[in-house]
Design an enzyme around this catalytic site. Structure first.
Site, PDB file in Angstrom:
ATOM      1  N   GLU A  36      24.956  38.115-101.417  1.00 57.36           N
ATOM      2  CA  GLU A  36      24.657  36.573-101.058  1.00 57.36           C
ATOM      3  C   GLU A  36      25.725  35.958-100.026  1.00 57.36           C
ATOM      4  O   GLU A  36      25.416  35.294 -99.148  1.00 57.36           O
ATOM      5  CB  GLU A  36      24.502  35.805-102.270  1.00 57.36           C
ATOM      6  CG  GLU A  36      24.172  34.478-102.297  1.00 57.36           C
ATOM      7  CD  GLU A  36      23.740  33.649-103.520  1.00 57.36           C
ATOM      8  OE1 GLU A  36      23.075  34.452-104.037  1.00 57.36           O
ATOM      9  OE2 GLU A  36      23.919  32.608-103.660  1.00 57.36           O
ATOM     10  N   ASP A  91      23.209  36.884-106.218  1.00 52.61           N
ATOM     11  CA  ASP A  91      23.538  36.288-107.398  1.00 52.61           C
ATOM     12  C   ASP A  91      22.322  36.532-108.451  1.00 52.61           C
ATOM     13  O   ASP A  91      20.903  36.204-107.633  1.00 52.61           O
ATOM     14  CB  ASP A  91      23.959  34.648-107.396  1.00 52.61           C
ATOM     15  CG  ASP A  91      25.303  34.606-106.778  1.00 52.61           C
ATOM     16  OD1 ASP A  91      25.954  35.665-106.460  1.00 52.61           O
ATOM     17  OD2 ASP A  91      25.515  33.469-106.395  1.00 52.61           O
ATOM     18  N   TYR A 119      36.145  30.714-106.567  1.00 50.97           N
ATOM     19  CA  TYR A 119      35.136  30.264-105.764  1.00 50.97           C
ATOM     20  C   TYR A 119      34.689  28.820-106.313  1.00 50.97           C
ATOM     21  O   TYR A 119      34.671  28.697-107.642  1.00 50.97           O
ATOM     22  CB  TYR A 119      33.838  31.266-106.209  1.00 50.97           C
ATOM     23  CG  TYR A 119      32.713  30.868-105.330  1.00 50.97           C
ATOM     24  CD1 TYR A 119      32.358  30.814-104.311  1.00 50.97           C
ATOM     25  CD2 TYR A 119      31.487  30.215-106.348  1.00 50.97           C
ATOM     26  CE1 TYR A 119      31.128  30.555-103.597  1.00 50.97           C
ATOM     27  CE2 TYR A 119      30.369  29.786-105.736  1.00 50.97           C
ATOM     28  CZ  TYR A 119      29.967  30.224-104.533  1.00 50.97           C
ATOM     29  OH  TYR A 119      29.018  29.826-103.815  1.00 50.97           O
TER      30      TYR A 119
END
Length: 693
Positions: free
Chosen positions: A9, A109, A320
């Site tokens: 991703e 994801d 993140y």
DNA sequence: GCAAGGTC
């Protein structure tokens, strides 16, 4: 040699996935500055390549002139929007890597969007039969162990249910959003022959409705007078206020009677209640909680916090940030992160206390995330970090430390008094054990109210008996932080989009201010939608979508059928819209004009009581505040030339000039009065602060 | 021009 292409991703995930499945170290290469990884295993070549989120987006087949339109197709994002230019090399890199690949794995994801991102890449960049042949990697954290396991246990096909519901989600949002937005703008064009950018959507419109409903409650609110009675004491030089147990008297004569009874009477300590309670450490930050705390502690808007957090992430200082997780799995390596943070001077002592423990166990929250842990510092040195990013970093570090600490123990004391038979009380609070509060530092500051010693039966003489009239208050306005919490509670939008969508509602001039007010335009827009398209204004549409998505996911419903149903429903709504186009357009256009005008009015002219407005000089193109009675009155103030100016509807407590707020990209909004000679500006540009001599 | 979703 056979070649497997693994599609990820984002660049960061590609790096982690490559490292996890490689026996040795994967080779990092670049294609047009897109990083990718190569490794050889079991006699085959593996290439791990990243996307940059969605590389494809929906676009009208023909330019949007009229509604309804359903003729839409997927195109590379950079073709639809110049601002997505960054995605172009990623599209090219993947297409290049796919050329000689004979096995494909979607490793985005494991959620509805990740499945859609991977599917579009497969079908548009990897050949027509790639989606059918592709496998799916399923993981819930980007830890080496789990990634390795996911790679060894590949799902043999794509999760076609998730893919279909993802595709349907994009199309449904597009059908509803674009068509209803277009219908409103067209209405204004039909009535006023001018274009006004209006919009509606599955998330923005219900959010606006929540704000509008609060606005209505506030407008309809009739304040009610009430009276409070307080007994004031001086004990050991300390002022203590005891409130009558009936906190609000709505009957004035009753309050007067009580006041009369208590006047000049001594108080007796009737009861002392001591209670000890523990407050658990806070869970680690998910994005929503970080946004909420940064607003509380620093006044940063959620959009700004998101931007600052992204910047910390780009510099490898934090994990993140777009996560909904409140979990910290042990794999992140608590001890190592802590000891590296301990090397930063201001955290050294705190970290030592944690590292000296037998066990490191974070106090986690309930929320989880399909792909990321809670936000935490990486341990990387924040050397040279200053200003707002430093402040946000400090908040994140202290939160992380707090989560490993002990509960705080507080003691509350309630003292009940008897004044001539009337009950009064006051409270004290002290911290017995600081626990995590020590680690959270300034962000957890709880005020202690330390009381002198009292004994039951003790008599005290009030120095004063206060009889005060007050008014009940309307419900509070939402602010950017509380409305985002409300959106989360109602499942509107996602962690990554809520702040952006709120910003959009501001940019459309539907709402204004930090204590959010709905403008005339916002009000008329939501009313028009409630009248002609209540579906889009209700959270029910999101709920309906969700039920349908779920059915598509487990194969109980067909994507095409769901889309056809939506079209049919929309066609009916849009027909109704069209029939009333001119009347809707008149109202919206008029509201737009009024709202724009109101945004230019900064306050009253101190000279002639006209209106001070933002005026742009024709000659110099510079803006200033000028009087509406010009040329009869030529009163003016200078204005900052950069940033958005928001009138505050207040005057300066020092000089009486109107107050404004200046919002500038990338910096904290500030408030000032218009008078350049006001004493509040005496220290502006203070050289001592700017340049140490 | 217009949505909401992902990414930096």
């Amino acid at each position: 040699m056979k070649k497997t292409l693994i599609i990820c991703e984002k660049p960061n995930a590609a790096g982690k996935i490559a490292a996890a499945i490689a026996d040795g170290k994967p080779r990092r290469r670049e294609f047009k500055s897109v990083p990718y990884y190569e490794l050889e295993q079991d006699g085959k070549k593996i290439v791990v390549v990243p996307a940059l989120g969605h590389l494809f987006t929906l676009k009208n087949v023909k330019p949007l002139r009229d509604y309804p339109v359903y003729d839409v197709r997927w195109v590379p994002a950079y073709e639809a929007d110049r601002r997505a230019a960054r995605s172009k090399p990623f599209v090219e890199a993947i297409a290049e890597m796919a050329k000689d690949a004979d096995e494909f794995i979607n490793a985005c994801d494991y959620d509805i969007e990740g499945s859609t991102i991977g599917y579009n890449i497969l079908r548009y960049l990897c050949g027509p039969d790639a989606p059918k042949r592709a496998k799916r990697m399923k993981f819930s954290t980007l830890t080496a162990k789990e990634l390795r396991k996911a790679y060894e246990n590949l799902l043999p096909t794509l999760d076609i249910g998730l893919v279909n519901s993802g595709l349907a989600r994009h199309l449904l949002d597009w059908y509803w959003g674009i068509n209803v937005s277009k219908a409103m703008s067209s209405a204004v064009e039909a009535a006023h022959k001018r274009f006004v950018k209006l919009s509606a959507g599955r998330v923005q419109t219900p959010t606006l409705k929540i704000l509008f409903e609060r606005e209505k409650e506030i407008r309809a609110f009739v304040p009610e007078p009430y009276w409070v009675i307080k007994a004031i004491f001086e004990v050991g030089g300390q002022r203590i206020e005891a409130l009558h147990k009936k906190e609000k008297f709505f009957d004035k004569s009753e309050a007067e009677k009580v006041h009369e009874i208590c006047r000049n009477k001594p108080a007796r300590v009737a009861k002392i209640t001591v209670r000890e309670y523990r407050t658990a450490p806070p869970p680690p930050f998910d994005l929503g909680q970080l946004q909420s705390e940064a607003y509380r502690c620093f006044g940063y808007t959620p959009a700004r916090t998101q931007q600052l957090a992204q910047s910390l992430y780009d510099n490898a200082l934090i994990s993140y940030p777009r996560t909904s997780s409140q979990k910290l799995p042990p794999e992140i390596g608590y001890a190592e992160i802590l000891s590296r943070i301990g090397e930063i001077r201001e955290y050294g002592e705190l970290v030592e206390k944690l590292l000296g423990r037998e066990e490191l166990k974070p106090h986690e929250g309930k929320k989880t995330d399909p792909a990321h842990p809670a936000i935490h510092p990486t341990g990387e040195s924040p050397k040279g970090l200053t200003g707002p990013r430093r402040r946000l970093y400090d908040l994140i570090v202290r939160r992380f430390l707090s989560t490993f600490a002990d509960p705080a123990v507080k003691q509350s004391i309630r003292i009940d008094l008897d004044v001539a038979g009337q009950p009064f009380y006051f409270r004290g609070r002290r911290i017995m054990e600081k626990g995590w509060l020590e680690f959270y530092g300034p962000y957890g500051a709880t005020e202690e109210v330390l009381l002198p010693e009292f004994k039951e039966g003790q008599e005290l003489m009030p120095t004063e008996l206060v009889f005060e009239e007050k008014e009940t208050q309307p419900p509070p306005r939402y602010n950017p932080s509380s409305i985002i919490k409300e959106m989360e509670a109602r499942n509107l939008g996602t962690k990554a989009t809520r702040a952006i969508i709120l910003q959009n509602i501001y940019d459309r001039n539907y709402i204004t201010g930090n204590q959010i007010e709905v403008t005339e335009l916002g009000e008329k827009t939501i009313e028009a939608l409630l009248g002609y398209c209540p579906e889009i204004a209700s959270e029910e549409l999101t709920a309906h979508f969700e039920r349908e998505m779920e059915k598509i996911q487990n194969g109980q419903s067909d994507k095409e059928k769901v889309l056809e149903d939506a079209k049919e429903k929309l066609n009916k709504i849009l027909e109704k819209f069209r029939k009333h186009e001119v009347e809707i357009g008149k109202v919206l256009g008029e509201a737009y004009r009024k709202t724009r005008r109101a945004q230019k009015v900064l306050g009253e002219c101190p000279k002639c009581h006209g209106e001070l407005r933002i005026i742009v000089s024709r000659r110099t193109k510079k803006r200033f505040a000028g009087c509406s009675n010009y040329p009869k009155c030529n009163y003016s103030y200078p204005l900052p030339q950069r940033g958005k100016i928001v009138p505050l509807g207040k005057t300066c407590p020092e000089c009486g000039a109107p107050m404004i707020q200046v919002n500038r990209m990338g910096s904290r909004p500030y408030r000032m009065c218009l008078n350049p000679d006001c004493v509040t500006k005496a220290n502006w540009g203070n050289p001592r602060k700017n340049k140490p001599q």
